[in-house]
Design an enzyme around this catalytic site. Structure first.
Site, PDB file in Angstrom:
ATOM      1  N   ASP A 170       2.475  13.878  -0.790  1.00 43.31           N
ATOM      2  CA  ASP A 170       2.076  13.041   0.335  1.00 43.31           C
ATOM      3  C   ASP A 170       2.501  13.706   1.639  1.00 43.31           C
ATOM      4  OD1 ASP A 170       0.921  11.151  -1.239  1.00 43.31           O
ATOM      5  OD2 ASP A 170       2.262   9.508  -0.667  1.00 43.31           O
TER       6      ASP A 170
ATOM      7  N   ASP B 117       3.008  12.335   4.583  1.00 42.50           N
ATOM      8  CA  ASP B 117       3.938  11.556   5.420  1.00 42.50           C
ATOM      9  C   ASP B 117       5.335  11.553   4.807  1.00 42.50           C
ATOM     10  OD1 ASP B 117       2.981  10.086   3.289  1.00 42.50           O
ATOM     11  OD2 ASP B 117       2.967   8.186   4.359  1.00 42.50           O
TER      12      ASP B 117
ATOM     13  N   HIS C  90       8.914   7.293 -10.079  1.00 38.88           N
ATOM     14  CA  HIS C  90       8.777   6.567  -8.824  1.00 38.88           C
ATOM     15  C   HIS C  90      10.132   5.991  -8.406  1.00 38.88           C
ATOM     16  CE1 HIS C  90       7.416   3.669  -5.860  1.00 38.88           C
ATOM     17  NE2 HIS C  90       6.185   4.134  -5.945  1.00 38.88           N
ATOM     18  N   PRO C  91      10.529   6.163  -7.138  1.00 44.02           N
ATOM     19  CA  PRO C  91      11.858   5.706  -6.725  1.00 44.02           C
ATOM     20  C   PRO C  91      12.024   4.196  -6.733  1.00 44.02           C
ATOM     21  CG  PRO C  91      10.576   6.375  -4.811  1.00 44.02           C
ATOM     22  CD  PRO C  91       9.796   6.792  -6.025  1.00 44.02           C
ATOM     23  N   GLY C  92      10.924   3.471  -6.702  1.00 44.28           N
ATOM     24  CA  GLY C  92      11.029   2.014  -6.690  1.00 44.28           C
ATOM     25  C   GLY C  92      11.187   1.391  -8.067  1.00 44.28           C
ATOM     26  N   TYR C  93      11.008   2.220  -9.119  1.00 44.58           N
ATOM     27  CA  TYR C  93      10.981   1.630 -10.465  1.00 44.58           C
ATOM     28  C   TYR C  93      11.801   2.406 -11.487  1.00 44.58           C
ATOM     29  CZ  TYR C  93       7.070  -0.772  -8.289  1.00 44.58           C
ATOM     30  OH  TYR C  93       6.291  -1.510  -7.423  1.00 44.58           O
TER      31      TYR C  93
ATOM     32  N   GLU D  34      -2.872   6.252  -8.354  1.00 42.76           N
ATOM     33  CA  GLU D  34      -1.570   6.236  -9.010  1.00 42.76           C
ATOM     34  C   GLU D  34      -1.643   5.529 -10.360  1.00 42.76           C
ATOM     35  OE1 GLU D  34       2.513   6.044  -6.868  1.00 42.76           O
ATOM     36  OE2 GLU D  34       2.019   3.976  -7.436  1.00 42.76           O
TER      37      GLU D  34
END
Length: 212
Positions: A70, A72, A92-95, A162
């Site tokens: 990505d 950004d 994934h850092p959120g999961y 994704e």
């Protein structure tokens, strides 16, 4: 990838906004213009098509590996050849601490991105993946075809490309799995589980630049 030849391919609908940057020897930037959209979801979903066609038309024969990142985001620490592999996925850092049954897979059987309960290993981030050129091309082509099949049936997977990426990695296991230190999010702050942050999405106000 210090000490290695690296080409950067930047996909953007605003090539005039990409600044000129002086790079080290053996490095170059190529800016590729892509169409914009009124929906960020569609921009996201077209990623696999762009990767496949660019490998076939431009990159093939000029590189051994490709990483898709990505834009950004920011490098904070070493990101080197230890990350290379035949097919590389990133947790994934959120999961990374979420139980499998609660991972945000596409759960509708009518979608080509469908992953049934009881299957899957991790939730993989779409912001960092890569591998050998032909392996990534094959993955991108299959994800693209599945996305197009969904679109023809009026279906949009829960997390666009994704979701299709997670479907692919569920049944075509990556040869290397990177920890969330290779895909963090600045808004999350530091974690006691992740000691080094190597690459991270920058904090931003999505309303400033997303079309919807």
């Amino acid at each position: 990838m210090v000490g290695y030849k690296v080409d950067y391919y930047i996909f953007t609908d605003r090539p005039g906004d990409v600044p000129n940057v002086t790079l080290a020897e053996g490095r170059r930037v190529r800016v590729l213009k892509v169409p914009s959209s009124n929906r960020w979801q569609e921009i996201s979903a077209r990623r696999m098509e762009m990767i496949q066609t660019t490998i076939e038309s431009t990159i093939r024969g000029h590189a051994d590996y490709i990483f898709c990142l990505d834009v950004d985001s920011k490098f904070h620490a070493h990101f080197g050849v230890e990350a290379l592999g035949r097919l590389v996925a990133t947790i994934h850092p959120g999961y990374y601490a979420t139980e499998r049954g609660s991972l945000p897979y596409e759960r509708r059987p009518e979608s080509r991105a469908y992953i049934p309960f009881g299957e899957g290993d991790f939730y993989y981030g779409g912001a960092v993946f890569g591998g050998l050129l032909e392996d990534v091309r094959t993955m991108a082509e299959i994800c693209r075809r599945n996305f197009e099949a969904d679109a023809a049936n009026g279906i949009e997977a829960a997390w666009q490309e994704e979701s299709h990426l997670n479907r692919y990695f569920t049944y075509n296991k990556p040869s290397k799995l990177l920890s969330p230190e290779y895909l963090w999010q600045d808004v999350a702050g530091r974690s006691k589980h992740v000691k080094i942050i190597r690459f991270s999405g920058v904090a931003k106000n999505y309303a400033d630049f997303r079309p919807n």
